[in-house]
Scaffold this active site. Structure first.
Site, PDB file in Angstrom:
ATOM      1  N   LEU A 180      31.728  43.437  33.005  1.00 56.72           N
ATOM      2  CA  LEU A 180      31.689  41.986  32.870  1.00 56.72           C
ATOM      3  C   LEU A 180      31.509  41.338  34.239  1.00 56.72           C
ATOM      4  CD1 LEU A 180      34.626  41.309  30.343  1.00 56.72           C
ATOM      5  CD2 LEU A 180      32.192  41.622  29.850  1.00 56.72           C
ATOM      6  N   ASP A 181      30.780  40.213  34.279  1.00 54.15           N
ATOM      7  CA  ASP A 181      30.628  39.455  35.516  1.00 54.15           C
ATOM      8  C   ASP A 181      31.996  38.992  36.013  1.00 54.15           C
ATOM      9  OD1 ASP A 181      27.912  39.723  35.185  1.00 54.15           O
ATOM     10  OD2 ASP A 181      27.642  37.730  34.326  1.00 54.15           O
ATOM     11  N   LYS A 182      32.052  38.656  37.279  1.00 61.97           N
ATOM     12  CA  LYS A 182      33.302  38.214  37.898  1.00 61.97           C
ATOM     13  C   LYS A 182      33.973  37.100  37.100  1.00 61.97           C
ATOM     14  CE  LYS A 182      35.091  35.910  42.040  1.00 61.97           C
ATOM     15  NZ  LYS A 182      34.746  35.331  43.364  1.00 61.97           N
ATOM     16  N   THR A 228      33.356  36.135  33.994  1.00 67.29           N
ATOM     17  CA  THR A 228      33.389  36.326  32.541  1.00 67.29           C
ATOM     18  C   THR A 228      34.693  37.027  32.194  1.00 67.29           C
ATOM     19  OG1 THR A 228      30.986  36.483  32.368  1.00 67.29           O
ATOM     20  CG2 THR A 228      32.266  37.400  30.557  1.00 67.29           C
TER      21      THR A 228
END
Length: 303
Positions: free
Chosen positions: A135-137, A139
């Protein structure tokens, strides 16, 4: 940290060589078979070391030992983890926003990987950090972490075969009229390490979205990924004119509205590689997204 798997040979593999059993029953890759051959305990039949060309008979006990090392370049950091599920093979974690999955330049100790390595160390376990769905930072939400190379490879295959299901909740700008699908290729933007763009020469990317609720100038959507490209949901929604609320990279410049992109991994479903059990996890929405929606509701009531 060793993971030992045992299998009593059934009649269908009577007279087969060990390679056949490893590939057909365990679905072990050629590379992992090479690793198993490196040490005495890697492959055993009835307690004796065997070669992959050796034959097995019905009733034999085939034992394989998957040996792991430790992620030496990841600093163990005492970070609280919201562990949703854990067994010998997999961790499912509810990742908060403002936390990258892996360490990066200038951020060596504040990632999920750092926290997981500290957790392993506190239990006396030597492991490599292996994220299944990154997951993105900014998200938040459900993430699976494999505890050994075998599980990581098997779950990776589920992603490739579209058997591992992922759904997200997000809040986007604008009034989305109806459910839909974005099928648009994505690649890295020229001259950028971070930015992604829709481009004909990109990799195929497919995102399905469903309207959950409309709030005037904003819409709550449920997203399901068919592919897993970097920033896929963010890029696709911006591409169709509905960037995520708080996504300063792909459309929203006003940081006062939201501190991060309103995107949450709310559903994760996969088949456990060892037990064959369907593993299903749900976490509908992050607290800051709930708070944002509550503000929208109150605002709409005043109008």
């Amino acid at each position: 940290m060793d993971r030992v798997l045992e299998y009593e040979i059934p009649s269908e593999y009577d007279g087969a060589n060990i390679t056949t059993v490893l590939k057909q029953h365990f679905k072990i890759s050629t590379n992992l078979i090479k690793d198993l051959k490196k040490y005495k305990e890697g492959i055993q039949v009835n307690g004796e070391h065997k070669r992959v060309v050796d034959l097995v008979a019905k009733g034999d006990i085939l034992k394989i030992t998957i040996r792991d090392t430790v992620s030496e370049n990841i600093v163990p950091t005492d970070i609280p983890l919201d562990i949703v599920y854990e067994d010998e093979d997999v961790l499912v974690i509810n990742k908060p926003s403002n936390m990258p999955t892996h360490p990066s330049m200038g951020n060596y100790e504040n990632s999920l990987a750092n926290g997981v390595m500290y957790y392993y160390k506190s239990k006396g376990e030597e492991r490599v950090f292996r994220a299944v769905n990154r997951l993105d930072k900014d998200t938040s939400g459900l993430m699976a972490v494999a505890k050994n190379s075998y599980i990581h490879a098997r779950l990776g295959e589920e992603i490739q075969k579209k058997e591992l299901k992922r759904k997200y909740m997000c809040i986007v700008c604008g009034d989305v009229e109806r459910d839909g699908t974005v099928d648009a290729p994505i690649r890295r933007a020229d001259g950028s390490v971070i930015n992604r763009i829709v481009a004909p020469d990109g990799q195929r990317a497919v995102t399905h979205y469903r309207v959950v609720k409309r709030y005037g100038e904003y819409t709550l959507l449920e997203m399901e990924l068919e592919t897993g490209r970097t920033h896929q949901i963010r890029v696709h929604m911006a591409y169709i004119g509905h960037p995520l609320v708080g996504d300063w990279l792909y459309g929203m410049e006003d940081h006062n509205i939201a501190k991060r992109q309103m995107l949450h991994s709310c559903y994760l479903c996969f088949t456990h590689p060892i037990t064959g059990q369907i593993m299903e996890f749900k976490d509908e929405m992050a607290e800051d997204m709930r708070a944002f929606i509550e503000k929208l509701r109150k605002s709409l009531k005043k109008q």
